[in-house]
Design a protein around this motif. Sequence first.
Motif, PDB file in Angstrom:
ATOM      1  N   GLY A   1      -5.401  11.410  -0.981  1.00  0.00           N
ATOM      2  CA  GLY A   1      -6.384  10.742  -1.815  1.00  0.00           C
ATOM      3  C   GLY A   1      -7.780  11.264  -1.569  1.00  0.00           C
ATOM      4  N   LYS A   2      -8.760  10.367  -1.745  1.00  0.00           N
ATOM      5  CA  LYS A   2     -10.154  10.719  -1.495  1.00  0.00           C
ATOM      6  C   LYS A   2     -10.819   9.613  -0.698  1.00  0.00           C
ATOM      7  CE  LYS A   2     -11.329  13.908  -5.225  1.00  0.00           C
ATOM      8  NZ  LYS A   2     -12.250  14.188  -6.345  1.00  0.00           N
ATOM      9  N   PHE A   3     -11.697  10.017   0.211  1.00  0.00           N
ATOM     10  CA  PHE A   3     -12.528   9.087   0.957  1.00  0.00           C
ATOM     11  C   PHE A   3     -13.962   9.486   0.689  1.00  0.00           C
ATOM     12  CE2 PHE A   3     -14.602   7.454   4.843  1.00  0.00           C
ATOM     13  CZ  PHE A   3     -14.190   6.124   4.755  1.00  0.00           C
ATOM     14  N   GLY A   4     -14.667   8.630  -0.052  1.00  0.00           N
ATOM     15  CA  GLY A   4     -15.958   9.052  -0.561  1.00  0.00           C
ATOM     16  C   GLY A   4     -15.733  10.127  -1.602  1.00  0.00           C
ATOM     17  N   ASP A   5     -16.425  11.236  -1.463  1.00  0.00           N
ATOM     18  CA  ASP A   5     -16.264  12.328  -2.427  1.00  0.00           C
ATOM     19  C   ASP A   5     -15.435  13.473  -1.854  1.00  0.00           C
ATOM     20  OD1 ASP A   5     -18.068  13.213  -0.559  1.00  0.00           O
ATOM     21  OD2 ASP A   5     -19.550  13.946  -1.995  1.00  0.00           O
ATOM     22  N   LYS A   6     -14.742  13.223  -0.731  1.00  0.00           N
ATOM     23  CA  LYS A   6     -13.989  14.287  -0.079  1.00  0.00           C
ATOM     24  C   LYS A   6     -12.489  14.024  -0.132  1.00  0.00           C
ATOM     25  CE  LYS A   6     -17.705  15.455   3.172  1.00  0.00           C
ATOM     26  NZ  LYS A   6     -18.075  15.601   4.599  1.00  0.00           N
ATOM     27  N   PRO A   7     -11.676  15.083  -0.305  1.00  0.00           N
ATOM     28  CA  PRO A   7     -10.234  14.901  -0.229  1.00  0.00           C
ATOM     29  C   PRO A   7      -9.848  14.405   1.157  1.00  0.00           C
ATOM     30  CG  PRO A   7     -10.811  17.214  -0.616  1.00  0.00           C
ATOM     31  CD  PRO A   7     -12.087  16.468  -0.520  1.00  0.00           C
ATOM     32  N   ALA A   8      -8.849  13.527   1.201  1.00  0.00           N
ATOM     33  CA  ALA A   8      -8.508  12.887   2.472  1.00  0.00           C
ATOM     34  C   ALA A   8      -7.008  12.689   2.605  1.00  0.00           C
ATOM     35  CB  ALA A   8      -9.222  11.541   2.593  1.00  0.00           C
ATOM     36  N   SER A   9      -6.604  12.582   3.854  1.00  0.00           N
ATOM     37  CA  SER A   9      -5.222  12.264   4.200  1.00  0.00           C
ATOM     38  C   SER A   9      -5.214  10.899   4.873  1.00  0.00           C
ATOM     39  CB  SER A   9      -4.669  13.329   5.155  1.00  0.00           C
ATOM     40  OG  SER A   9      -3.390  12.985   5.606  1.00  0.00           O
ATOM     41  N   TYR A  10      -4.391   9.988   4.347  1.00  0.00           N
ATOM     42  CA  TYR A  10      -4.257   8.639   4.895  1.00  0.00           C
ATOM     43  C   TYR A  10      -2.894   8.507   5.569  1.00  0.00           C
ATOM     44  CZ  TYR A  10      -8.170   7.385   1.797  1.00  0.00           C
ATOM     45  OH  TYR A  10      -9.385   7.324   1.155  1.00  0.00           O
ATOM     46  N   TYR A  11      -2.907   8.160   6.853  1.00  0.00           N
ATOM     47  CA  TYR A  11      -1.671   7.835   7.563  1.00  0.00           C
ATOM     48  C   TYR A  11      -1.731   6.341   7.870  1.00  0.00           C
ATOM     49  CZ  TYR A  11       0.061  12.597   8.544  1.00  0.00           C
ATOM     50  OH  TYR A  11       0.584  13.873   8.451  1.00  0.00           O
ATOM     51  N   ASP A  12      -0.766   5.591   7.365  1.00  0.00           N
ATOM     52  CA  ASP A  12      -0.738   4.142   7.536  1.00  0.00           C
ATOM     53  C   ASP A  12       0.578   3.730   8.185  1.00  0.00           C
ATOM     54  OD1 ASP A  12      -3.158   2.905   5.868  1.00  0.00           O
ATOM     55  OD2 ASP A  12      -2.364   4.614   4.745  1.00  0.00           O
ATOM     56  N   LEU A  13       0.480   3.040   9.317  1.00  0.00           N
ATOM     57  CA  LEU A  13       1.653   2.506  10.000  1.00  0.00           C
ATOM     58  C   LEU A  13       1.700   1.000   9.777  1.00  0.00           C
ATOM     59  CD1 LEU A  13       4.053   3.010  11.979  1.00  0.00           C
ATOM     60  CD2 LEU A  13       2.459   2.440  13.834  1.00  0.00           C
ATOM     61  N   PHE A  14       2.843   0.530   9.312  1.00  0.00           N
ATOM     62  CA  PHE A  14       3.016  -0.883   9.010  1.00  0.00           C
ATOM     63  C   PHE A  14       4.139  -1.475   9.856  1.00  0.00           C
ATOM     64  CE2 PHE A  14       1.506   1.206   5.149  1.00  0.00           C
ATOM     65  CZ  PHE A  14       0.461   0.392   4.754  1.00  0.00           C
ATOM     66  N   ARG A  15       3.949  -2.729  10.249  1.00  0.00           N
ATOM     67  CA  ARG A  15       5.037  -3.514  10.849  1.00  0.00           C
ATOM     68  C   ARG A  15       5.441  -4.572   9.836  1.00  0.00           C
ATOM     69  NH1 ARG A  15       5.640  -8.120  14.070  1.00  0.00           N
ATOM     70  NH2 ARG A  15       3.380  -8.415  14.250  1.00  0.00           N
ATOM     71  N   VAL A  16       6.739  -4.639   9.592  1.00  0.00           N
ATOM     72  CA  VAL A  16       7.277  -5.525   8.569  1.00  0.00           C
ATOM     73  C   VAL A  16       8.114  -6.617   9.228  1.00  0.00           C
ATOM     74  CG1 VAL A  16       8.676  -5.672   6.469  1.00  0.00           C
ATOM     75  CG2 VAL A  16       7.340  -3.597   6.939  1.00  0.00           C
TER      76      VAL A  16
END
Length: 274
Positions: free
Chosen positions: A231-246
């Motif tokens: 995605g994007k963070f601000g005006d820069k391309p970004a990588s999001y790593y999200d760890l979830f506990r379900v």
Amino acid sequence: MNIKAYTLGAVMTVSSATAFADKHIDQSTRLLNSIQTGDQAAASVINPNKYIQHNLMVADGIAGFGALLKTLPKDSARVHVVRAFRDGNYVFTHTEYNFFGPKIGFDIFRFENGKIVEHWDNLQETAVKPSPGGHSMIDGPTKAVDPEKTEANKMLVHDFLQKVWVEGDSKALSKYIDGERYVQHNPMIGDGVSGLNKAMKNMAEQGMTVKFDKVHQVLGQGNFVLAVTEGKFGDKPASYYDLFRVQSGKIVEHWDTIETIPPQSEWKNPNGKF
């Protein structure tokens, strides 16, 4: 759905895969620890003929990994693997680092025939202060449970990211998140759906863009699921790593790292972040 490793958990049953997968976890953890210990034998788990590197600041192959280690001042690195899980031929870890400053990182390793052949990661500087709810970027439960729910939990997380973050339907939050029981480890966001809504509102008012465009990987073991999104963070391309506990079909806890993607002219390998 075109998601790498989305159904890998179904490739082997839990009972038949346990010993094999635990060995992979141990090997991956030892490899990460070698950044601190200097254990050269740990790198033997890397396939010397095929090691695809997605850290854009590191060259391909085992030589690239070795070159990275040589850049570190002697006895300067610190590594603490907090969580380690497996999904079929993939191992994913959540680690506290200190090299060129304190960082929190997620690493993903892909195995073929008992050797690591591919690596992804995402690093973020460690927050100086805890989250508004008093949580650090790494504390909380570390052991996976409910192995029989792995695939359902991965589907839940994918649908949450796709619906709420990619498609922008914030009204669907309560469908996926367990209300005010939701524990948030992002240093800028408070606990509960209310904390997430408040943070999203504040970011919008400040003109800060947080955009998710494509979910690339969803990996899980039991009640822990890691998602990799572009995605994007601000005006820069970004990588999001999200760890979830379900728990009981709802997301109850969340850890993450965000890393901006440098321009291609700065890449040390041609493989891309994802």
